[in-house]
Design an enzyme around this catalytic site. Structure first.
Site, PDB file in Angstrom:
ATOM      1  N   ARG A   9       0.978  -1.213   0.006  1.00  0.00           N
ATOM      2  CA  ARG A   9      -0.036   0.151   0.095  1.00  0.00           C
ATOM      3  C   ARG A   9       0.755   1.208  -0.068  1.00  0.00           C
ATOM      4  O   ARG A   9       0.399   2.105   0.682  1.00  0.00           O
ATOM      5  CB  ARG A   9      -0.957   0.030   1.088  1.00  0.00           C
ATOM      6  CG  ARG A   9      -1.933  -1.144   1.197  1.00  0.00           C
ATOM      7  CD  ARG A   9      -2.968  -1.301   0.083  1.00  0.00           C
ATOM      8  NE  ARG A   9      -3.723  -2.246   0.184  1.00  0.00           N
ATOM      9  CZ  ARG A   9      -3.602  -3.619  -0.122  1.00  0.00           C
ATOM     10  NH1 ARG A   9      -2.305  -3.905  -1.096  1.00  0.00           N
ATOM     11  NH2 ARG A   9      -4.362  -4.559  -0.112  1.00  0.00           N
ATOM     12  N   SER A  49     -11.441  -0.098   3.050  1.00  0.00           N
ATOM     13  CA  SER A  49     -10.582  -0.525   4.101  1.00  0.00           C
ATOM     14  C   SER A  49      -9.797   0.531   4.868  1.00  0.00           C
ATOM     15  O   SER A  49      -9.067   1.411   4.204  1.00  0.00           O
ATOM     16  CB  SER A  49      -9.444  -1.557   3.882  1.00  0.00           C
ATOM     17  OG  SER A  49      -9.972  -3.043   3.235  1.00  0.00           O
ATOM     18  N   GLU A 104      -5.042   3.957   6.106  1.00  0.00           N
ATOM     19  CA  GLU A 104      -4.754   4.078   4.578  1.00  0.00           C
ATOM     20  C   GLU A 104      -5.153   5.240   4.230  1.00  0.00           C
ATOM     21  O   GLU A 104      -4.248   5.786   3.204  1.00  0.00           O
ATOM     22  CB  GLU A 104      -5.653   2.860   4.063  1.00  0.00           C
ATOM     23  CG  GLU A 104      -5.220   1.246   4.129  1.00  0.00           C
ATOM     24  CD  GLU A 104      -5.516   0.364   2.954  1.00  0.00           C
ATOM     25  OE1 GLU A 104      -5.698   0.975   1.882  1.00  0.00           O
ATOM     26  OE2 GLU A 104      -5.591  -0.673   3.027  1.00  0.00           O
TER      27      GLU A 104
END
Length: 339
Positions: free
Chosen positions: A166, A239, A335
């Protein structure tokens, strides 16, 4: 100037959390020239520039005192095709899931595991988006970015992007590089990734023994639709926390008191833990305070029930982080990008 710059624009339609904040200035870029116009406008008026795509990886906590530029460029092109390997280029403003569906309609595999991920093509490399065992880096063939400091175009290959979980160079240097278009190396012959049990199980339930890439995409879409709320109905950014990677000793220690711990061994000897499992074990699943909450079916997803502010959602996220750190000695990383 062809770029339409507007003042005091609500960003509620442009962030998937549906948070109500305003941009001091707002514009949508439909071409490279309009991107350059936005940069010139900011330089002339000494304004910061915030570039957004689908707004699905943002948590906006205050009005934005900048020019917010939404990438609205469109276009998909086949660059090369040797009968097996096909290189496809897409403009940054293309919406991700329809682009994935387009590749499948052309008989191309490689992106099927990334079906139904919100956002745009340009944002995909920034986060190195991934799902069900596949990440952008696995199908990446290059990208073109604009250097915001010099106005010059630069090509990036796989190594130069510094992809990680990520993460990428562009996430850390968002103030310098503006991604214009991305290239993907796809296949005419299916090379399916079916490592994740839920995907295999869904295909089995559907009676599919020899799945195609399109079959895998449909299975993943059905799984994601069951687990993740539609942002058009319930504000969310997918998420919210990364799955933490921890030393094997810590994972073993947690497993002693929590035998059901969900973890995946990594090549470097560490263990990637399921953040959603940790959050659920801590009792946060379905939690709601005013209009900020944790989704009732998926603990990784924070939701806006309608009137939550970005600050309320951020405070909830920080409470969860503190609780997980105290219970498990695990640090959860958010995130979405905070503004």
């Amino acid at each position: 100037m062809t770029l339409d710059i507007q003042a005091d624009v609500s960003l509620k339609p442009f962030n998937s959390f549906g948070v109500e904040v305003k941009a001091k200035w707002f514009a949508q870029a439909h071409s490279d020239d309009e991107v350059r116009e936005a940069l010139a406008y900011c330089a002339t008026h000494q304004l910061p520039l915030l570039v957004i795509g689908g707004g699905s990886n943002l948590l906006l906590t205050a009005d934005i005192q900048a020019l917010v530029l939404r990438m609205a460029t469109r276009g998909i092109r086949l660059l090369s095709d040797d009968g097996q390997r096909v290189v496809v280029e897409a403009e940054a403003g293309e919406t991700w899931h329809p682009f994935v569906q387009w590749t499948l309609e052309q008989g191309l595999s490689g992106l099927e595991n990334l079906s139904l991920i919100p956002g745009t093509v340009g944002a995909a490399p920034m986060q190195n988006i991934g799902a069900y065992g596949v990440e952008i880096k696995d199908v990446f063939a290059g990208l073109t970015a604009l250097d915001r400091q010099t106005g010059e175009l630069r090509e990036f290959d796989l190594a130069q992007c510094q992809f990680a979980y990520r993460d990428s160079l562009f996430k850390h240097q968002a103030g310098r590089w503006l991604i214009l278009r991305v290239r993907f190396a796809l296949n005419r012959v299916d090379h399916l990734h079916l490592e994740y049990g839920p995907v295999r199980q869904r295909l089995s339930e559907q009676g599919i023994e020899q799945p195609t890439a399109s079959d895998v995409s449909r299975a993943i879409c059905s799984i994601r639709s069951e687990k993740l709320p539609d942002p058009a109905v319930l504000g969310n950014a997918g998420s919210f926390f990364k799955n933490p990677v921890v030393p094997a000793a810590l994972a073993a220690q947690i497993k002693q008191s929590h035998p059901g711990l969900v973890g995946y061994p990594q090549a470097d000897g560490q263990v990637k833990l399921a953040a959603g499992w940790l959050i659920e074990q801590a009792g946060w699943k379905g939690f709601r305070e005013a209009d900020a909450g944790v989704h009732r079916l998926q603990s990784l997803v924070l939701v806006n029930y309608g009137g939550a502010s970005g600050l309320q959602l951020l405070e909830l996220a920080r409470r969860i982080q503190r609780d997980i750190a105290e219970r498990f000695s695990v640090e959860l990383e958010m995130e979405p990008n905070l503004y």
